[in-house]
Write an enzyme that holds these catalytic residues in place. Structure first.
Site, PDB file in Angstrom:
ATOM      1  N   THR A   1       6.547 -12.425   2.981  1.00  0.00           N
ATOM      2  CA  THR A   1       5.535 -12.559   1.930  1.00  0.00           C
ATOM      3  C   THR A   1       5.563 -13.942   1.293  1.00  0.00           C
ATOM      4  OG1 THR A   1       5.106 -11.816  -0.343  1.00  0.00           O
ATOM      5  CG2 THR A   1       7.281 -11.401   0.480  1.00  0.00           C
ATOM      6  N   ASP A   2       4.414 -14.333   0.732  1.00  0.00           N
ATOM      7  CA  ASP A   2       4.367 -15.609   0.004  1.00  0.00           C
ATOM      8  C   ASP A   2       5.209 -15.568  -1.267  1.00  0.00           C
ATOM      9  OD1 ASP A   2       2.741 -13.931  -1.541  1.00  0.00           O
ATOM     10  OD2 ASP A   2       0.977 -15.225  -1.493  1.00  0.00           O
ATOM     11  N   GLU A   3       5.590 -14.351  -1.709  1.00  0.00           N
ATOM     12  CA  GLU A   3       6.332 -14.249  -2.971  1.00  0.00           C
ATOM     13  C   GLU A   3       7.715 -14.888  -2.887  1.00  0.00           C
ATOM     14  OE1 GLU A   3       5.850 -10.707  -5.227  1.00  0.00           O
ATOM     15  OE2 GLU A   3       4.049 -10.131  -4.139  1.00  0.00           O
TER      16      GLU A   3
ATOM     17  N   TYR B   1      12.255  -7.913  -5.802  1.00  0.00           N
ATOM     18  CA  TYR B   1      11.556  -7.696  -4.517  1.00  0.00           C
ATOM     19  C   TYR B   1      11.497  -8.994  -3.724  1.00  0.00           C
ATOM     20  CZ  TYR B   1       7.534  -7.683  -1.351  1.00  0.00           C
ATOM     21  OH  TYR B   1       6.716  -7.861  -0.259  1.00  0.00           O
TER      22      TYR B   1
ATOM     23  N   LYS C   1      13.279 -10.145  -0.086  1.00  0.00           N
ATOM     24  CA  LYS C   1      12.537 -10.612   1.102  1.00  0.00           C
ATOM     25  C   LYS C   1      13.016 -12.012   1.506  1.00  0.00           C
ATOM     26  CE  LYS C   1       9.508  -8.788   2.913  1.00  0.00           C
ATOM     27  NZ  LYS C   1       9.461  -7.788   4.013  1.00  0.00           N
TER      28      LYS C   1
ATOM     29  N   PRO D   1      -5.079  -1.130 -16.333  1.00  0.00           N
ATOM     30  CA  PRO D   1      -4.104  -1.958 -17.068  1.00  0.00           C
ATOM     31  C   PRO D   1      -3.983  -3.368 -16.499  1.00  0.00           C
ATOM     32  CG  PRO D   1      -2.954  -0.468 -15.569  1.00  0.00           C
ATOM     33  CD  PRO D   1      -4.416  -0.200 -15.389  1.00  0.00           C
TER      34      PRO D   1
ATOM     35  N   ASN E   1      -6.941 -12.133 -11.322  1.00  0.00           N
ATOM     36  CA  ASN E   1      -6.975 -10.675 -11.498  1.00  0.00           C
ATOM     37  C   ASN E   1      -8.211 -10.237 -12.274  1.00  0.00           C
ATOM     38  OD1 ASN E   1      -4.593 -10.578 -10.121  1.00  0.00           O
ATOM     39  ND2 ASN E   1      -3.308 -10.483 -11.955  1.00  0.00           N
TER      40      ASN E   1
ATOM     41  N   ARG F   1       3.836  -8.351 -17.079  1.00  0.00           N
ATOM     42  CA  ARG F   1       4.971  -8.028 -16.205  1.00  0.00           C
ATOM     43  C   ARG F   1       6.066  -9.073 -16.469  1.00  0.00           C
ATOM     44  NH1 ARG F   1       3.602  -8.463  -9.913  1.00  0.00           N
ATOM     45  NH2 ARG F   1       3.120  -6.247 -10.055  1.00  0.00           N
TER      46      ARG F   1
HETATM   47  P1  NAD Z   1       4.254  -0.054   1.962  1.00  0.00           P
HETATM   48  O1  NAD Z   1       5.134   0.139   0.781  1.00  0.00           O
HETATM   49  O2  NAD Z   1       2.860   0.464   1.948  1.00  0.00           O
HETATM   50  O3  NAD Z   1       4.948   0.588   3.273  1.00  0.00           O
HETATM   51  C1  NAD Z   1       6.309   0.460   3.536  1.00  0.00           C
HETATM   52  C2  NAD Z   1       6.649   1.434   4.658  1.00  0.00           C
HETATM   53  O4  NAD Z   1       8.047   1.265   4.967  1.00  0.00           O
HETATM   54  C3  NAD Z   1       6.458   2.909   4.273  1.00  0.00           C
HETATM   55  O5  NAD Z   1       5.883   3.609   5.351  1.00  0.00           O
HETATM   56  C4  NAD Z   1       7.887   3.403   4.026  1.00  0.00           C
HETATM   57  O6  NAD Z   1       8.049   4.781   4.270  1.00  0.00           O
HETATM   58  C5  NAD Z   1       8.671   2.554   5.017  1.00  0.00           C
HETATM   59  N1  NAD Z   1      10.079   2.389   4.641  1.00  0.00           N
HETATM   60  C6  NAD Z   1      10.596   2.077   3.420  1.00  0.00           C
HETATM   61  N2  NAD Z   1      11.942   2.038   3.488  1.00  0.00           N
HETATM   62  C7  NAD Z   1      12.278   2.319   4.780  1.00  0.00           C
HETATM   63  C8  NAD Z   1      13.506   2.404   5.492  1.00  0.00           C
HETATM   64  N3  NAD Z   1      14.687   2.229   4.883  1.00  0.00           N
HETATM   65  N4  NAD Z   1      13.465   2.673   6.805  1.00  0.00           N
HETATM   66  C9  NAD Z   1      12.276   2.884   7.448  1.00  0.00           C
HETATM   67  N5  NAD Z   1      11.099   2.823   6.829  1.00  0.00           N
HETATM   68  C10 NAD Z   1      11.096   2.541   5.509  1.00  0.00           C
HETATM   69  O7  NAD Z   1       4.295  -1.623   2.248  1.00  0.00           O
HETATM   70  P2  NAD Z   1       3.178  -2.573   2.867  1.00  0.00           P
HETATM   71  O8  NAD Z   1       2.315  -3.075   1.769  1.00  0.00           O
HETATM   72  O9  NAD Z   1       2.588  -1.900   4.037  1.00  0.00           O
HETATM   73  O10 NAD Z   1       4.082  -3.801   3.329  1.00  0.00           O
HETATM   74  C11 NAD Z   1       4.642  -3.839   4.646  1.00  0.00           C
HETATM   75  C12 NAD Z   1       5.444  -5.119   4.784  1.00  0.00           C
HETATM   76  O11 NAD Z   1       4.598  -6.242   4.557  1.00  0.00           O
HETATM   77  C13 NAD Z   1       6.596  -5.249   3.796  1.00  0.00           C
HETATM   78  O12 NAD Z   1       7.695  -5.799   4.458  1.00  0.00           O
HETATM   79  C14 NAD Z   1       6.080  -6.208   2.743  1.00  0.00           C
HETATM   80  O13 NAD Z   1       7.132  -6.956   2.173  1.00  0.00           O
HETATM   81  C15 NAD Z   1       5.175  -7.099   3.577  1.00  0.00           C
HETATM   82  N6  NAD Z   1       4.054  -7.727   2.872  1.00  0.00           N
HETATM   83  C16 NAD Z   1       3.223  -6.971   2.104  1.00  0.00           C
HETATM   84  C17 NAD Z   1       2.133  -7.574   1.477  1.00  0.00           C
HETATM   85  C18 NAD Z   1       1.151  -6.762   0.649  1.00  0.00           C
HETATM   86  O14 NAD Z   1       0.268  -7.344   0.012  1.00  0.00           O
HETATM   87  N7  NAD Z   1       1.228  -5.447   0.630  1.00  0.00           N
HETATM   88  C19 NAD Z   1       1.922  -8.948   1.611  1.00  0.00           C
HETATM   89  C20 NAD Z   1       2.808  -9.696   2.423  1.00  0.00           C
HETATM   90  C21 NAD Z   1       3.869  -9.056   3.046  1.00  0.00           C
HETATM   91  P1  TYD Z   2       0.374  -6.247  -7.174  1.00  0.00           P
HETATM   92  O1  TYD Z   2      -0.734  -5.508  -6.513  1.00  0.00           O
HETATM   93  O2  TYD Z   2       1.493  -5.465  -7.780  1.00  0.00           O
HETATM   94  O3  TYD Z   2       0.896  -7.317  -6.126  1.00  0.00           O
HETATM   95  P2  TYD Z   2       1.950  -8.549  -6.343  1.00  0.00           P
HETATM   96  O4  TYD Z   2       2.725  -8.322  -7.572  1.00  0.00           O
HETATM   97  O5  TYD Z   2       2.773  -8.395  -5.121  1.00  0.00           O
HETATM   98  O6  TYD Z   2       1.113  -9.789  -6.368  1.00  0.00           O
HETATM   99  O7  TYD Z   2      -0.258  -7.144  -8.323  1.00  0.00           O
HETATM  100  C1  TYD Z   2      -1.264  -8.082  -8.056  1.00  0.00           C
HETATM  101  C2  TYD Z   2      -1.583  -8.788  -9.358  1.00  0.00           C
HETATM  102  O8  TYD Z   2      -2.166  -7.848 -10.264  1.00  0.00           O
HETATM  103  C3  TYD Z   2      -0.357  -9.338 -10.072  1.00  0.00           C
HETATM  104  O9  TYD Z   2      -0.726 -10.563 -10.732  1.00  0.00           O
HETATM  105  C4  TYD Z   2      -0.034  -8.277 -11.114  1.00  0.00           C
HETATM  106  C5  TYD Z   2      -1.401  -7.729 -11.460  1.00  0.00           C
HETATM  107  N1  TYD Z   2      -1.430  -6.306 -11.856  1.00  0.00           N
HETATM  108  C6  TYD Z   2      -2.062  -5.929 -13.057  1.00  0.00           C
HETATM  109  O10 TYD Z   2      -2.588  -6.768 -13.809  1.00  0.00           O
HETATM  110  N2  TYD Z   2      -2.073  -4.602 -13.374  1.00  0.00           N
HETATM  111  C7  TYD Z   2      -1.490  -3.650 -12.584  1.00  0.00           C
HETATM  112  O11 TYD Z   2      -1.513  -2.451 -12.948  1.00  0.00           O
HETATM  113  C8  TYD Z   2      -0.881  -4.055 -11.362  1.00  0.00           C
HETATM  114  C9  TYD Z   2      -0.234  -3.038 -10.448  1.00  0.00           C
HETATM  115  C10 TYD Z   2      -0.874  -5.391 -11.027  1.00  0.00           C
END
Ligand code: NAD
Ligand code: TYD
Length: 360
Positions: free
Chosen positions: A138-140, A163, A167, A218, A262, A286
Site C-alpha cells: 500500500t501507499d500508506e 497498519y 505493511k 462521519p 474526502n 483519526r
Molecule cells: P480485506 O480486509 O477486504 O480482505 C482481507 C482478506 O484477508 C479477508 O478475506 C480475510 O479473511 C483474509 N485474512 C485476514 N487475515 C488472514 C490470515 N491470517 N490468513 C488468511 N487470510 C486472512 O482487505 P482488502 O482491502 O481486500 O486488501 C487486500 C490487500 O491489499 C491487503 O494486503 C491490503 O493491505 C492491500 N491494499 C489494500 C488497499 C485498499 O484500499 N483496500 C490499498 C492498497 C493495498
Molecule cells: P479509509 O477508507 O479508512 O482508508 P485509509 O485510511 O486506508 O485511507 O479512509 C479513507 C479516508 O476517509 C481517510 O482520510 C479517513 C477518512 N474517513 C472518514 O472521514 N470517515 C470514516 O468513517 C472513515 C472510515 C474514513
C-alpha cells in the site's frame, strides 16, 4: 499456471479471482491485453483465506462449482495450511491482511501477527516450494504528503499507523528474502481502492450504505484529507501485470492519478444517491491521520505498459449501483454487533455526534 491467492475471499482478493477467471483463456469477459487472457486456459487458483470478519464466501460464490478454483480455509500463520495451499503452485499473490487503519488503532496485535509474521511464513514456504511471490502492499507505507509532491518507489518508508507499519515491515521482509534467499518476489504499492464487495467500514462503502439507510456520515477532522483513488479492477490488472512481467526485487507503485478529498468523495456520493448534505457529521479526527497520499506510477506505466481504464466518476457511479442492487450482501455483513469505528471508539451513537459541538 497454478496460483495461490491468499486473502482471496476479501475485497481485492475476490476481485482478482473474478478478473482472472472471467478473462482466462479469452473467456466471455476478456478484452484485448487482459492479463487473465494471457494467463491462459490452464489457469488454476487456490484460495487460502482465514475468513476473518472481512472474508466472505459470498464473494466467491460465482465459482463454487468451477473446477478452476479451490478453497482452503486456513491462516497464512499456519505453516501446515500454507504448505497444503502451495502444493504444485507456480506463484502466490498475497492479499491476506488485516487492512483497516482504524482497527489497528484499537488493537495492533492481529496486524503484526498476520501482516508481518504471516508474510514471513509465506516467504519461507515460497522459498521451499520455489514460488514466484507477489506482495500486495500500500501507499500508506510512505506516510503522509503535504500539498505538493508524489511518492516514488524509492521514497522513504514513514508509516504513521500500526497498519501501515506492519505493511512496511512486510515489504522489508520481502526485500530481504530476495537479497538473501534469491526469492523471485515483487511488491506492488497501490492507493485507495473502491468498488464492489468492499467491507462497509472503509470510507466509500460506509458512506454509501449509511446514506442508503439515511444514517449519518462521519467525516473525520475537516474532511480535506486527500486519497489517490483507483477502481479495484484497475488495481487487479496491475497486480496480474506485475505477476506476469515484473522484474524480481522491484517495487511498482499503482495509481490512476485521481486525487480526491474526502469532502469531494462525500459530495459526489450524496449526489449519486440523491441524498442531502445534512447527513454529514464532522467528527473528531483519526489519531495520526495522514493528510495526503499521491503516487507516481510511471515505472508501471513505462516498463510494463499498464494503464488504468476506469475514471473515478464512472467507477464511483458503478459502485453506488452495486451497493444499491446488492443490499442483501451488505445487510448481512453489517448485521450482528457491527458498529462503525467512530461509534466503537467513542462509545456513543453516531446520530448524537452533531449534538456534541463537533460540527464546525
Ligand atoms: P480485506 O480486509 O477486504 O480482505 C482481507 C482478506 O484477508 C479477508 O478475506 C480475510 O479473511 C483474509 N485474512 C485476514 N487475515 C488472514 C490470515 N491470517 N490468513 C488468511 N487470510 C486472512 O482487505 P482488502 O482491502 O481486500 O486488501 C487486500 C490487500 O491489499 C491487503 O494486503 C491490503 O493491505 C492491500 N491494499 C489494500 C488497499 C485498499 O484500499 N483496500 C490499498 C492498497 C493495498
Ligand atoms: P479509509 O477508507 O479508512 O482508508 P485509509 O485510511 O486506508 O485511507 O479512509 C479513507 C479516508 O476517509 C481517510 O482520510 C479517513 C477518512 N474517513 C472518514 O472521514 N470517515 C470514516 O468513517 C472513515 C472510515 C474514513
Amino acid at each position: 499456471m497454478r496460483i495461490c491467492v491468499t486473502g482471496g475471499a476479501g475485497f481485492i482478493g475476490s476481485a482478482f479471482v473474478h478478473m482472472l477467471l472471467d478473462t482466462a483463456g479469452g473467456g466471455a469477459g476478456a478484452g484485448a491485453g487482459d492479463p487473465g487472457a494471457e494467463l491462459g486456459e490452464g489457469l488454476e487458483l487456490v484460495v487460502l483465506d482465514a475468513l476473518t470478519y472481512a472474508g466472505n464466501m459470498e464473494n466467491l460464490a460465482d465459482y463454487r462449482d468451477d473446477g478452476r478454483m479451490s478453497f482452503i480455509h486456513g491462516s497464512i500463520c499456519d505453516t501446515a495450511a500454507v504448505a497444503r495451499a502451495f502444493e504444485a503452485c507456480d506463484a502466490v499473490v498475497n492479499f491476506a491482511a488485516e487492512s483497516h487503519v482504524d482497527r489497528s488503532l484499537e488493537d495492533a496485535g492481529a496486524f503484526i501477527a498476520t501482516n508481518v509474521e504471516g508474510t514471513r511464513i509465506l516467504l519461507d514456504a515460497a522459498v521451499e516450494h520455489g514460488l514466484r511471490f507477489v506482495q500486495v502492499s500500500t501507499d500508506e507505507v510512505y506516510g503522509s504528503l503535504g500539498d505538493d509532491g508524489l511518492f516514488y518507489e524509492d521514497s522513504p518508508l514513514r508509516p504513521s499507523s500500526p497498519y501501515a507499519a506492519s505493511k512496511a515491515a512486510a515489504d522489508l521482509l520481502v526485500g530481504s528474502y530476495v537479497a538473501t534467499h534469491g526469492l523471485d518476489a515483487v511488491i506492488t504499492r497501490c492507493g485507495n481502492n473502491y468498488g464492489p464487495r468492499q467491507f462497509p467500514e472503509k470510507l466509500i462503502p460506509l458512506f454509501i450504505t449509511n446514506a442508503l439507510e439515511d444514517k449519518a456520515l462521519p467525516l473525520y477532522g475537516d474532511g480535506l484529507n486527500v486519497r489517490d483513488w483507483i477502481h479495484v479492477d484497475d488495481h487487479c490488472r496491475a497486480i496480474a501485470t506485475v505477476l506476469l512481467r515484473g522484474t524480481t526485487g522491484r517495487v511498482y507503485n499503482v495509481s490512476a492519478t485521481q486525487e480526491v478529498s474526502n469532502r469531494e468523495v462525500c459530495r459526489s456520493l450524496l449526489e449519486l444517491l440523491d441524498k442531502p448534505w445534512d447527513l454529514v457529521r464532522f467528527v473528531s479526527d483519526r489519531p495520526g491521520h495522514d493528510r495526503r497520499y499521491a503516487l507516481s506510477a510511471e515505472r508501471l506505466r513505462s516498463e510494463l505498459s499498464w494503464q488504468p481504464r476506469i475514471s473515478f466518476a464512472e467507477g464511483l457511479a458503478a459502485t453506488v449501483d452495486w451497493y444499491r442492487s446488492n443490499r442483501g450482501w451488505w445487510e448481512r455483513v453489517r448485521s450482528g454487533d457491527y458498529r462503525c469505528f467512530y461509534e466503537r471508539l467513542y462509545g456513543r451513537r453516531l446520530s448524537d455526534a452533531g449534538d456534541s459541538g463537533e460540527n464546525p
